[in-house]
Enzyme design. Structure first.
Site, mmCIF file in Angstrom:
data_model
loop_
_atom_site.group_PDB
_atom_site.id
_atom_site.type_symbol
_atom_site.label_atom_id
_atom_site.label_comp_id
_atom_site.label_asym_id
_atom_site.label_seq_id
_atom_site.Cartn_x
_atom_site.Cartn_y
_atom_site.Cartn_z
ATOM 1 C CB SER A 73 26.840 31.490 -9.819
ATOM 2 O OG SER A 73 26.056 31.642 -8.665
ATOM 3 C CE LYS A 76 22.300 30.502 -9.423
ATOM 4 N NZ LYS A 76 23.521 30.701 -8.641
ATOM 5 C CB SER A 133 23.502 34.584 -10.275
ATOM 6 O OG SER A 133 24.158 33.346 -10.160
ATOM 7 C CE LYS A 235 24.859 32.545 -13.652
ATOM 8 N NZ LYS A 235 25.534 33.546 -12.789
#
Length: 503
Positions: A73, A76, A133, A235
């Site tokens: 993730s 992203k 997320s 993140k």
């Protein structure tokens, strides 16, 4: 020893804080699910890490920094980079409604569970990616910007290369499992700096602790926010193949670092490693005025400009693409992708299938096949070990000594053109918008492909579709499917993307 500051503001010894953090997170639901799905015992994802001093550009810590890994993730962050770019250019605003397609709604968890036909504002979408997320929202962002998630992934890859992330390739907007979704710790430090340099106004979203959405309060997966002094984002990520990942920015009044940890064995151990890296390296960072320029886009590397075809296939994805959501299974069917983005969604293909492909079969211009004698091009990065495919196959390693950065990638020069006899089976690396780029890619592949390409002949094939001209980068010299497939597997072990096809 330095100190880590708790939520209450009191200073506690760093080693004790790390231990407390690890203990507090060790029994989270994500950890229990990881053990239930085989995460205990032999679970040993490949590790990589890097810490960079933003002001001086100095590498403070590096382990396997150029080894191929799956971003999960952390993907992203690039998805949001492109969304911020749309907002900055006035093509969207924070209030712009983003439509949720049926394809987006089917994405595996982590997700908001939005229904097809519903909408979410761009600002809500940003917060959903930073905190939850949400994979359905990431897919929707890509579709609303580029027409399909596959087309958006190509935009992401081109942007990565323009920023200097030379070993990164994106296959989707979310980070859900895909063998072609690859990056390195070094490339991610570039992205961590670039998104702050380019979008300081919007970077604040990565500091969001919780997100109130339609009667729900959604907490941030980043457990270091508010727990480790100086951390201001950005993140987390997790898939089975990637392990537990974390991109972090930390700063004091006069120091600033970015740090990457990839392949943590658990959320708790990853957070403990990152906390230690921040605590030990932030005080070492340069405290004066910034001496390095901001990260800006440069001329794009020789990479395919357009994806124009995909085989129809199915695959099963094992989610989650982040720490705190259930592991789920879903099926997806690939569809042909048009040269010009449409409003229709395109799904992913079988693991290992080529992401860089050319125009539709039968679109070749008669007599367009050309070959050349490639010049020798040095391998800019160490190749993965024999038998490795992508990050999920690479051997695991633990944090170790800092190593000097690898040299920058250099493009291989093209050479003279000669005739080639096209065999029944060929290998295709990509389809470029410029023939010189196609030749450069072939030259580099030939130099790194080893004995598998010793009898292969590189050639370019011009194709036209919908007013767009592309140049396929191909190798001839294969009488049977198996020999072509074996050569393609060898190229993938060297970091290339390819597929075997009938000529």
């Amino acid at each position: 020893m330095g100190c880590v500051r708790g939520v209450s503001g009191g200073a506690i010894p760093a080693a004790f804080a790390v231990a407390v953090l690890a203990t507090a997170l060790a029994s989270t639901p994500a950890e229990a699910r990881r053990r239930a799905h085989g995460g205990g015992g032999g679970y040993n994802p490949p590790y990589a890490a890097m810490v960079v001093d933003v002001k001086s550009g100095r590498v403070l810590h590096a382990v396997n920094e150029d080894a191929l890994r799956h971003p999960a993730s952390i993907t992203k962050v690039m998805t949001l980079y492109l969304l911020f770019e749309q907002i900055e250019r006035g093509k969207m605003s924070l209030d712009t409604p983003l439509e949720i397609s049926a394809n987006a709604s089917r994405q595996a968890p982590s997700k908001l569970g939005l229904r097809p036909g519903s909408t979410i504002t761009a600002e809500e979408a940003i917060k959903a990616l930073v905190t939850k997320s949400a994979n359905d929202v990431a897919c929707a962002i890509g579709e609303n910007i580029a027409g399909s998630e596959a087309a958006f992934a190509e935009m992401m890859t081109r942007k990565a290369h323009a920023l200097g992330m030379s070993r990164t390739h994106y296959a989707n907007a979310s980070g859900l499992p895909d063998s072609d979704q690859i990056t390195t710790a070094r490339d991610l430090t570039i992205l961590a700096q670039a998104i702050q340099d380019r979008f300081p106004r919007y970077y604040r979203f990565f500091q969001t602790r919780s997100f109130a959405f339609r009667g729900r309060v959604i907490g941030n997966h980043n457990n270091l926010l508010g727990r480790v002094e100086g951390v201001d984002g950005i993140k987390t990520g997790y898939t089975r193949d990637s392990g537990f990942n974390l991109m972090t920015s930390a700063r004091t009044a006069d120091r600033h670092i970015v740090a990457i940890v990839l392949g943590g064995k658990s959320g708790a151990s990853r957070d403990a490693i990152m906390a230690k890296l921040v605590q030990s390296n932030l005080p070492r960072a340069y405290a004066g005025s910034r001496t390095t320029p901001a990260v800006v886009e440069v001329a794009e590397r020789a990479r395919p400009a357009v994806v124009a075809e995909r085989p129809v296939a199915t695959r099963t994805m094992v989610a989650s693409a982040d720490d705190d959501d259930a592991v789920a299974t879903t099926a997806s069917t690939g569809q042909p992708l048009e040269l010009m983005p449409s409003r229709q969604s395109a799904s992913t293909t079988t693991p290992g299938a080529a992401r860089w492909r050319s125009g539709p079969q039968g679109g070749a211009v008669p007599g367009a096949a050309q070959a050349y004698a490639p010049a020798q091009a040095p391998a800019a990065f160490p190749a993965p070990p024999p038998g490795a495919k992508y990050a999920s196959r690479l051997p695991a390693s633990e944090p170790g000594e800092m190593r000097a950065p690898s040299p920058a990638r250099t493009e291989a020069p093209a050479a003279s053109v000669k005739a080639v006899s096209v065999t029944p089976w060929v290998i295709q690396l990509g389809a470029m918008d410029d023939e010189a780029k196609a030749k450069s890619m072939l030259a580099e592949a030939r130099s790194r492909g080893g004995s598998s390409l010793s009898k292969a002949a590189p050639f370019t094939e011009k194709v036209s579709h919908g007013g767009t001209t592309l140049y396929r980068a191909r190798f001839s010299g294969f009488a049977e499917s198996e020999s072509a497939q074996e050569a393609c597997r060898a190229l993938k072990r060297s970091g290339f993307t390819c597929f075997a096809t009938r000529s």
